[in-house]
Design a protein around this motif. Structure first.
Motif, PDB file in Angstrom:
ATOM      1  N   GLU A 172       0.829  -1.208   0.000  1.00  0.00           N
ATOM      2  CA  GLU A 172       0.000   0.000   0.000  1.00  0.00           C
ATOM      3  C   GLU A 172       0.868   1.264   0.000  1.00  0.00           C
ATOM      4  OE1 GLU A 172      -3.603  -0.132   0.291  1.00  0.00           O
ATOM      5  OE2 GLU A 172      -3.445   2.021  -0.101  1.00  0.00           O
ATOM      6  N   ASN A 181       1.289   4.091  -2.905  1.00  0.00           N
ATOM      7  CA  ASN A 181       1.133   5.535  -2.698  1.00  0.00           C
ATOM      8  C   ASN A 181       2.319   6.313  -3.260  1.00  0.00           C
ATOM      9  OD1 ASN A 181      -1.354   5.499  -1.537  1.00  0.00           O
ATOM     10  ND2 ASN A 181      -0.660   5.817   0.558  1.00  0.00           N
ATOM     11  N   ARG A 204       1.884   6.333  -6.970  1.00  0.00           N
ATOM     12  CA  ARG A 204       0.763   7.119  -7.491  1.00  0.00           C
ATOM     13  C   ARG A 204       0.825   8.586  -7.123  1.00  0.00           C
ATOM     14  NH1 ARG A 204      -3.767   4.242  -4.946  1.00  0.00           N
ATOM     15  NH2 ARG A 204      -5.052   5.940  -5.710  1.00  0.00           N
ATOM     16  N   HIS A 205       1.353   8.910  -5.922  1.00  0.00           N
ATOM     17  CA  HIS A 205       1.217  10.293  -5.448  1.00  0.00           C
ATOM     18  C   HIS A 205       2.519  11.065  -5.235  1.00  0.00           C
ATOM     19  CE1 HIS A 205      -2.885   9.035  -4.635  1.00  0.00           C
ATOM     20  NE2 HIS A 205      -2.499   8.185  -3.706  1.00  0.00           N
ATOM     21  N   ALA A 206       3.622  10.349  -4.875  1.00  0.00           N
ATOM     22  CA  ALA A 206       4.757  11.072  -4.283  1.00  0.00           C
ATOM     23  C   ALA A 206       5.633  11.825  -5.290  1.00  0.00           C
ATOM     24  CB  ALA A 206       5.612  10.096  -3.492  1.00  0.00           C
ATOM     25  N   ASP A 248      10.070   8.096   1.138  1.00  0.00           N
ATOM     26  CA  ASP A 248      10.313   8.622  -0.211  1.00  0.00           C
ATOM     27  C   ASP A 248      10.849  10.043  -0.138  1.00  0.00           C
ATOM     28  OD1 ASP A 248       8.119  10.668  -0.455  1.00  0.00           O
ATOM     29  OD2 ASP A 248       6.818   8.924  -0.228  1.00  0.00           O
ATOM     30  N   GLY A 308       5.404  15.054  -0.470  1.00  0.00           N
ATOM     31  CA  GLY A 308       4.797  15.118   0.863  1.00  0.00           C
ATOM     32  C   GLY A 308       3.277  15.132   0.805  1.00  0.00           C
ATOM     33  N   ILE A 309       2.670  14.950   1.987  1.00  0.00           N
ATOM     34  CA  ILE A 309       1.200  14.910   2.075  1.00  0.00           C
ATOM     35  C   ILE A 309       0.743  16.166   2.809  1.00  0.00           C
ATOM     36  CG2 ILE A 309      -0.786  13.518   2.819  1.00  0.00           C
ATOM     37  CD1 ILE A 309       1.103  11.150   3.160  1.00  0.00           C
ATOM     38  N   GLY A 352      -6.486   9.409   3.781  1.00  0.00           N
ATOM     39  CA  GLY A 352      -7.449   8.685   2.944  1.00  0.00           C
ATOM     40  C   GLY A 352      -7.724   7.294   3.481  1.00  0.00           C
ATOM     41  N   VAL A 353      -8.500   6.544   2.718  1.00  0.00           N
ATOM     42  CA  VAL A 353      -8.878   5.197   3.154  1.00  0.00           C
ATOM     43  C   VAL A 353      -7.664   4.259   3.191  1.00  0.00           C
ATOM     44  CG1 VAL A 353     -10.273   3.193   2.518  1.00  0.00           C
ATOM     45  CG2 VAL A 353     -11.221   5.471   2.340  1.00  0.00           C
ATOM     46  N   GLY A 354      -6.714   4.487   2.260  1.00  0.00           N
ATOM     47  CA  GLY A 354      -5.534   3.616   2.200  1.00  0.00           C
ATOM     48  C   GLY A 354      -4.706   3.692   3.471  1.00  0.00           C
ATOM     49  N   LEU A 355      -4.419   4.903   3.926  1.00  0.00           N
ATOM     50  CA  LEU A 355      -3.614   5.063   5.143  1.00  0.00           C
ATOM     51  C   LEU A 355      -4.392   4.580   6.369  1.00  0.00           C
ATOM     52  CD1 LEU A 355      -1.909   8.452   4.317  1.00  0.00           C
ATOM     53  CD2 LEU A 355      -0.717   6.395   5.032  1.00  0.00           C
TER      54      LEU A 355
HETATM   55  N1  LIG Z   1       3.880   8.977  -0.236  1.00  0.00           N
HETATM   56  C1  LIG Z   1       3.006   9.959  -0.526  1.00  0.00           C
HETATM   57  N2  LIG Z   1       3.443  11.128  -1.088  1.00  0.00           N
HETATM   58  C2  LIG Z   1       2.595  12.130  -1.386  1.00  0.00           C
HETATM   59  N3  LIG Z   1       1.264  12.088  -1.131  1.00  0.00           N
HETATM   60  C3  LIG Z   1       0.772  10.970  -0.574  1.00  0.00           C
HETATM   61  C4  LIG Z   1       1.602   9.852  -0.237  1.00  0.00           C
HETATM   62  N4  LIG Z   1       0.821   8.906   0.344  1.00  0.00           N
HETATM   63  C5  LIG Z   1      -0.415   9.401   0.365  1.00  0.00           C
HETATM   64  N5  LIG Z   1      -0.472  10.635  -0.184  1.00  0.00           N
HETATM   65  C6  LIG Z   1      -1.631  11.547  -0.255  1.00  0.00           C
HETATM   66  O1  LIG Z   1      -2.518  11.175   0.779  1.00  0.00           O
HETATM   67  C7  LIG Z   1      -3.776  10.830   0.253  1.00  0.00           C
HETATM   68  C8  LIG Z   1      -4.338   9.677   1.035  1.00  0.00           C
HETATM   69  O2  LIG Z   1      -3.633   8.471   0.760  1.00  0.00           O
HETATM   70  P1  LIG Z   1      -4.378   7.082   0.930  1.00  0.00           P
HETATM   71  O3  LIG Z   1      -3.456   5.977   0.614  1.00  0.00           O
HETATM   72  O4  LIG Z   1      -4.978   7.078   2.277  1.00  0.00           O
HETATM   73  O5  LIG Z   1      -5.535   7.167  -0.129  1.00  0.00           O
HETATM   74  P2  LIG Z   1      -5.426   7.067  -1.727  1.00  0.00           P
HETATM   75  O6  LIG Z   1      -4.079   6.526  -2.119  1.00  0.00           O
HETATM   76  O7  LIG Z   1      -5.832   8.390  -2.297  1.00  0.00           O
HETATM   77  O8  LIG Z   1      -6.529   6.036  -2.067  1.00  0.00           O
HETATM   78  P3  LIG Z   1      -6.437   4.453  -1.904  1.00  0.00           P
HETATM   79  O9  LIG Z   1      -5.166   4.136  -1.157  1.00  0.00           O
HETATM   80  O10 LIG Z   1      -7.664   4.099  -1.118  1.00  0.00           O
HETATM   81  O11 LIG Z   1      -6.424   3.945  -3.286  1.00  0.00           O
HETATM   82  C9  LIG Z   1      -3.521  10.526  -1.213  1.00  0.00           C
HETATM   83  O12 LIG Z   1      -4.657  10.806  -1.988  1.00  0.00           O
HETATM   84  C10 LIG Z   1      -2.385  11.460  -1.550  1.00  0.00           C
HETATM   85  O13 LIG Z   1      -2.873  12.744  -1.847  1.00  0.00           O
END
Ligand SMILES: Nc1ncnc2c1ncn2[C@@H]1O[C@H](COP(=O)(O)OP(=O)(O)OP(=O)(O)O)[C@@H](O)[C@H]1O
Ligand SMILES: [Mg+2]
Length: 382
Positions: free
Chosen positions: A282, A286, A289-291, A313, A317-318, A333-336
């Motif tokens: 997970e 993240n 997909r996001h960092a 990473d 940042g978040i 979010g739901v993932g964390l």
């Molecule tokens: N390593 C990271 N770097 C930057 N932003 C992050 C990172 N991890 C999480 N985020 C941010 O935090 C939010 C919440 O993450 P979370 O994993 O809880 O949900 P998600 O990834 O959006 O959805 P899901 O994991 O349910 O598919 C993300 O949408 C993103 O904006």
């Protein structure tokens, strides 16, 4: 033309709003609020309480007169059943407020009230100003919120358990049934190809293409089955499964992977290894997909009787972290939140630190969580 004089009808005196700086105005204002509110004087004596406070006291301490007015607030707290163990924290907090050592104090606590166990959030604030010191204390009933939170946790845990079971089942089906059928089909097609030989080049070409497609499907099914239920995790343990996963992840994503995995880690119980593994998946998902990070550092080690997995990473940042960089995973979010639930389910937790320099997700499991009722798995487990 002269204007007709307008008559202003005033409400009767008892319905008029009191002057904004009067005690009556203050009393009516706090009466209109739902938390239980008390205002303390300089020595911690209760000067004023609101309607919610009076009603709660009446229900739970019928013998109390005047809802504690004039009494020392701390004495009232000590008298309240069930919070004796937290009375010292309240004592410290309120004393610090009264002496000017701090301006705010928060505490969540539980009490056994007449209608059952209730949770309250206490917020105390010192009012600064020219006049005498005043402290406003508000007790908000958060029992319903906590119950909803508990229900959500319960549902998420149920969801994880079912999800793991479904994945295990799918992985087994894909690996043992679908993949075996594809292998058999490949063998049959190879046989057909040999029989046809060079006589029918067009058919041979189609057969070769079909074989390529089948081999690709076979490899996809094997990776899918591996992702759903990593066999190495069961057989060789977390460290080996993580190394294999990180290799694959690095190749698939072109993110540079640095793995610092301790070599002397004992096996953990199956649920703990699975939880760490899912957190890794997970957290890496993240990062991908996001960092926007070019690199990920993954550490797995033991420190101070705890097993720790860190996924760090150097990305963007978040948002929403506290000033010191800590982020409550339950508020992201739901993932964390799911990572937190998974770790809590086995007696561990998740810590997230984030900022402009990147994010570090750390899953922690204290030894005591699995040393007692949850026996460690022997290295010989197969
Ligand atoms: N390593 C990271 N770097 C930057 N932003 C992050 C990172 N991890 C999480 N985020 C941010 O935090 C939010 C919440 O993450 P979370 O994993 O809880 O949900 P998600 O990834 O959006 O959805 P899901 O994991 O349910 O598919 C993300 O949408 C993103 O904006
Ligand atoms: Mg996510």
């Amino acid at each position: 033309m002269p204007r007709t004089p307008t008559t202003v009808t005033r409400p009767p005196a008892e319905h008029q709003a009191p002057a904004p700086d009067s005690d009556l105005f203050l009393q009516r204002t706090i009466d209109a609020l739902s938390p239980h509110i008390a205002i303390l004087g300089e020595a911690g004596e209760i000067l004023m309480v609101n309607r919610a406070w009076r009603e709660f006291t009446r229900g739970n301490e019928p013998e109390a007169t005047e809802a504690g007015l004039g009494h020392k607030y701390l004495d009232v707290c000590r008298a309240a059943a069930g919070i004796d163990d937290q009375a010292w924290q309240i004592h410290e907090g309120i004393t610090a407020l009264l002496s000017g050592g701090r301006s705010e104090f928060h505490l969540d606590y539980g009490i056994d009230a007449i209608e059952g166990r209730r949770r309250f959030a206490l917020r105390a604030t010192r009012l600064a100003g020219a006049g005498p010191t005043r402290v406003v204390i508000a007790h908000e009933d958060v029992t319903q919120l906590e119950r909803a939170d508990d229900r959500l946790r319960h549902l998420l845990i149920q969801h994880h358990t079912q999800e793991d079971e479904t994945r295990r089942h799918l992985a087994r089906e894909l690996h043992d049934v679908t993949a075996q059928k594809l292998v058999a089909a490949c063998l049959l097609i190879a046989k057909a190809d040999r029989v046809i030989g060079d006589d029918e080049p067009a058919i041979s070409k189609s057969i070769a293409e079909a074989r390529t497609l089948m081999e690709e499907s076979l490899s996809e099914i094997r990776s899918l089955s591996y992702l759903f239920h990593p066999p190495l995790l069961e057989e060789l343990g977390l460290a080996a499964a993580m190394r294999a996963y990180l290799d694959g992840f690095g190749q698939r994503t072109a993110i540079a992977m640095q793995a610092e995995i301790a070599s002397d880690l004992p096996r953990l119980m199956r649920a703990a290894e699975m939880a760490f593994y899912r957190v890794l998946q997970e957290a890496l998902g993240n990062v991908y997909r996001h960092a926007k990070s070019p690199v990920v550092i993954v550490r797995l080690y033991r420190h101070e009787a705890k097993t720790r997995l860190e996924v760090e990473d150097r990305g963007i940042g978040i948002t929403g972290a506290m000033a010191d960089g800590r982020l409550d995973p339950a508020r992201a979010g739901v993932g964390l939140l799911a990572m937190k639930m998974r770790m809590e389910q086995i007696g561990g937790d998740i810590e997230v630190r984030t900022g402009a320099g990147g994010t570090r997700v750390c899953a922690v499991l204290p030894d005591r969580a699995w040393a007692g009722s949850l026996a460690p798995v022997s290295p010989a487990r197969k």
